[in-house]
Design an enzyme around this catalytic site. Structure first.
Site, PDB file in Angstrom:
ATOM      1  N   ASP A 118       0.701  -1.144  -0.124  1.00 36.39           N
ATOM      2  CA  ASP A 118       0.045   0.048  -0.063  1.00 36.39           C
ATOM      3  C   ASP A 118       0.710   1.330   0.017  1.00 36.39           C
ATOM      4  OD1 ASP A 118      -2.447   1.369   0.150  1.00 36.39           O
ATOM      5  OD2 ASP A 118      -2.475   1.398   2.309  1.00 36.39           O
ATOM      6  N   TYR A 120       1.375   5.674  -0.453  1.00 31.44           N
ATOM      7  CA  TYR A 120       0.899   6.913  -0.086  1.00 31.44           C
ATOM      8  C   TYR A 120       1.044   8.049  -0.879  1.00 31.44           C
ATOM      9  CZ  TYR A 120       0.892   9.757   4.506  1.00 31.44           C
ATOM     10  OH  TYR A 120       0.713  10.711   5.595  1.00 31.44           O
ATOM     11  N   HIS A 125      -3.639  14.118   0.679  1.00 29.83           N
ATOM     12  CA  HIS A 125      -3.755  13.288   1.762  1.00 29.83           C
ATOM     13  C   HIS A 125      -2.817  13.253   2.811  1.00 29.83           C
ATOM     14  CE1 HIS A 125      -4.942   9.715   4.363  1.00 29.83           C
ATOM     15  NE2 HIS A 125      -3.703   9.277   3.750  1.00 29.83           N
ATOM     16  N   ARG A 134       0.818  15.008  13.262  1.00 35.20           N
ATOM     17  CA  ARG A 134       2.041  15.720  13.735  1.00 35.20           C
ATOM     18  C   ARG A 134       1.859  17.175  13.665  1.00 35.20           C
ATOM     19  NH1 ARG A 134       3.531  11.936  10.126  1.00 35.20           N
ATOM     20  NH2 ARG A 134       3.542  13.379   8.165  1.00 35.20           N
ATOM     21  N   GLU A 191     -10.474   4.255   3.621  1.00 37.73           N
ATOM     22  CA  GLU A 191      -9.461   5.098   2.788  1.00 37.73           C
ATOM     23  C   GLU A 191      -9.815   4.413   1.080  1.00 37.73           C
ATOM     24  OE1 GLU A 191      -5.610   5.686   5.308  1.00 37.73           O
ATOM     25  OE2 GLU A 191      -5.438   4.187   3.659  1.00 37.73           O
ATOM     26  N   GLU A 193      -9.040   3.891  -2.329  1.00 40.57           N
ATOM     27  CA  GLU A 193      -7.955   3.787  -3.255  1.00 40.57           C
ATOM     28  C   GLU A 193      -8.284   3.279  -4.311  1.00 40.57           C
ATOM     29  OE1 GLU A 193      -4.873   2.423  -0.816  1.00 40.57           O
ATOM     30  OE2 GLU A 193      -5.322   3.131   0.849  1.00 40.57           O
ATOM     31  N   ASP A 225      -9.156   0.479   2.005  1.00 43.49           N
ATOM     32  CA  ASP A 225      -7.981   0.142   2.921  1.00 43.49           C
ATOM     33  C   ASP A 225      -8.778   0.588   4.289  1.00 43.49           C
ATOM     34  OD1 ASP A 225      -5.852  -0.822   3.901  1.00 43.49           O
ATOM     35  OD2 ASP A 225      -4.840   0.698   3.840  1.00 43.49           O
ATOM     36  N   ARG A 229      -7.831   4.183  13.196  1.00 43.57           N
ATOM     37  CA  ARG A 229      -7.118   5.264  13.294  1.00 43.57           C
ATOM     38  C   ARG A 229      -6.376   5.457  14.717  1.00 43.57           C
ATOM     39  NH1 ARG A 229      -5.508   6.320   8.388  1.00 43.57           N
ATOM     40  NH2 ARG A 229      -7.455   7.260   7.040  1.00 43.57           N
ATOM     41  N   GLN A 232      -3.624   2.608  14.822  1.00 40.23           N
ATOM     42  CA  GLN A 232      -2.693   2.957  13.994  1.00 40.23           C
ATOM     43  C   GLN A 232      -1.671   4.226  14.485  1.00 40.23           C
ATOM     44  OE1 GLN A 232      -3.935   4.716  10.236  1.00 40.23           O
ATOM     45  NE2 GLN A 232      -2.043   5.475   9.477  1.00 40.23           N
ATOM     46  N   TYR A 236       2.205   3.345  15.101  1.00 34.00           N
ATOM     47  CA  TYR A 236       3.021   3.258  13.893  1.00 34.00           C
ATOM     48  C   TYR A 236       4.393   4.200  14.136  1.00 34.00           C
ATOM     49  CZ  TYR A 236       2.149   8.435  12.406  1.00 34.00           C
ATOM     50  OH  TYR A 236       2.209   9.733  12.599  1.00 34.00           O
ATOM     51  N   LYS A 245      -4.353  -1.650  10.071  1.00 34.31           N
ATOM     52  CA  LYS A 245      -4.554  -1.634   8.865  1.00 34.31           C
ATOM     53  C   LYS A 245      -4.870  -3.258   8.285  1.00 34.31           C
ATOM     54  CE  LYS A 245      -3.453   2.663   7.116  1.00 34.31           C
ATOM     55  NZ  LYS A 245      -4.127   3.311   6.146  1.00 34.31           N
ATOM     56  N   THR A 249      -8.629  -5.317   3.879  1.00 36.59           N
ATOM     57  CA  THR A 249      -8.619  -4.572   3.002  1.00 36.59           C
ATOM     58  C   THR A 249      -9.626  -5.026   1.792  1.00 36.59           C
ATOM     59  OG1 THR A 249      -6.430  -4.079   3.189  1.00 36.59           O
ATOM     60  CG2 THR A 249      -6.891  -3.510   0.965  1.00 36.59           C
ATOM     61  N   THR A 339      -4.770   6.609  -0.198  1.00 40.27           N
ATOM     62  CA  THR A 339      -5.938   7.329  -0.024  1.00 40.27           C
ATOM     63  C   THR A 339      -5.621   8.454  -1.192  1.00 40.27           C
ATOM     64  OG1 THR A 339      -6.128   7.240   2.327  1.00 40.27           O
ATOM     65  CG2 THR A 339      -7.330   8.749   1.306  1.00 40.27           C
ATOM     66  N   GLU A 353      -9.533  12.942   7.214  1.00 43.10           N
ATOM     67  CA  GLU A 353      -9.537  14.223   6.618  1.00 43.10           C
ATOM     68  C   GLU A 353     -10.868  15.133   6.673  1.00 43.10           C
ATOM     69  OE1 GLU A 353      -6.957  14.387   2.842  1.00 43.10           O
ATOM     70  OE2 GLU A 353      -7.606  12.212   2.871  1.00 43.10           O
TER      71      GLU A 353
END
Length: 397
Positions: A118, A120, A125, A134, A191, A193, A225, A229, A232, A236, A245, A249, A339, A353
């Site tokens: 997968d 990114y 996104h 962050r 997500e 995709e 996907d 959250r 995650q 992560y 994740k 899927t 995504t 988002e």
């Protein structure tokens, strides 16, 4: 509702002769005989039976419980089979007794998944998610515009559209909690995709260059996907997505041949930095982007329309990067775009988002349906098979 003959598609049907996605199906009369079909409007054309009746050299490749043997046969065979099926449609010999109404068949996972990666690849996104995860740091990591970031997913939990998804359990820790707790995810997300399915393999230590993309990628499908959250965000750092994740899927039951998107090829967004040679597509013979227009519905309500044309990294670049270190390709390898999000508020491909990380996220019982189409020849639309799933409570069956 008016009924249509399989010979006569309703005007504007996105599953006409320029689309012809492949799937695997069974009928009530032969539940133990999965075989390859081709979608044509609201019908499944029994490609295996029809080609066998005509004495086709490709009949054995189509009378299979998965697409893998056909995919492994290589691009010249893909082109020949597609041309043969289109020829049957043109002369009216394929529908007849070989057409089954879509709502009367059972669709199965169309290919045996080898490895799953997968990516990114959406700048929009990645920027939005980075600001949420962050808030006091840089939204994009310094490597993001120099290479396609990805992670290896769990091939064994790739499921076909329509499969219920059980809310995962795991460790989660909110910012205001001193210690982590264990329990059902409170922030279950989607997500939206686009996925790419590898047909022709490549041996180890044989990187796949950009211009070999068409020789290896068999087709395209939609992907959800599913993402927990809270699990995650706690797990992560420092490595990456894992249990947040790997529980599920979802992929479409239909794989649309790459050739169907010839009229939808577009230039990707302008790059901010020169790319290293193996990723540099500035002199590529065709544009690397694909104009696929997604729509996300939750419980029947449209929540987003993400544009795949806005993706910073192309599928060809992702494949080149995935193999540049000498990793092999196997038939059935599958990789997803990450995504799909655009620059506008109605173009965001996940609830993280859409809600700026605040929620609400998915509730038990919610049903998510992702559909898409791409421009075809002469103003036609190329449909992609939907990917749908319903959320069951933790521990549910």
């Amino acid at each position: 509702m008016p009924q249509h003959s399989p010979h006569e598609l309703p005007e504007g049907d996105p599953f006409g002769a320029d689309a012809l996605p492949y799937g695997v199906f069974t009928t009530p009369g032969a539940p133990d005989h999965p075989r390859i079909g081709v979608r044509y409007g609201a019908y499944v054309l029994d490609a295996a039976t029809a080609t066998a009746e005509r004495g086709s050299a490709y009949a054995d490749l189509l009378d299979q419980p998965v697409l893998n043997p056909l995919m492994a046969a290589g691009r010249p065979v893909w082109q020949a089979v597609r041309a043969e099926i289109r020829g049957m449609l043109d002369d009216g010999t394929l529908p007849g007794g070989h057409a089954h109404p879509l709502d009367e068949v059972t669709l199965h996972l169309p290919f045996e998944v080898a490895d799953y990666v997968d990516f990114y690849a959406s700048e929009h996104h990645a920027t939005n998610a980075g600001r949420i995860f962050r808030p006091n740091g840089q939204a994009l990591p310094p490597n993001w515009k120099h290479l396609p970031i990805g992670y290896h997913g769990r091939a064994g939990t790739v499921v076909v559209s329509g499969t219920d998804v059980v809310r995962p359990q795991g460790q989660r820790k909110a910012p205001d909690e001193e210690l982590p707790s264990f329990g059902p995810s409170r922030r279950l997300d989607i997500e939206a995709e686009v996925g790419f399915v590898v047909g022709t393999p490549a041996p180890a230590r044989t990187p796949v260059p950009l211009d070999a993309f068409r020789d290896h990628v068999f087709g395209v499908c939609l992907v959800n996907d599913w993402s927990a959250r809270d699990i995650q965000s706690w797990e992560y750092v420092p490595l990456g997505p894992f249990l947040g994740k790997s529980f599920a899927t979802s992929v479409s039951a239909w794989i649309t041949p790459l050739e169907a998107f010839d009229a939808a090829r577009v230039a990707p967004p302008a790059r901010d930095f020169p790319l290293l040679p193996y990723l540099d597509d500035s002199s590529a013979p065709e544009p690397g982007g694909i104009d696929i227009r997604l729509e996300v519905r939750i419980n029947g309500e449209v929540v987003s329309r993400p544009p795949f044309s806005a993706m910073y990294w192309t599928a060809a670049q992702q494949l080149a990067h995935m193999t540049v270190n000498g990793a092999s390709l196997r038939t059935g390898d599958f990789y997803a775009s990450g995504t799909v999000s655009g620059p506008e508020s109605d173009q965001l491909g996940c609830l993280l988002e859409i809600t700026a990380g605040k929620g609400p996220f998915l509730a038990d019982g919610d049903e998510v349906v992702i559909t898409a189409w791409a421009p075809g020849r002469g103003g036609a639309r190329i449909g992609l098979g939907e990917v749908a799933g319903r959320v069951l409570p933790a521990g549910g069956r």
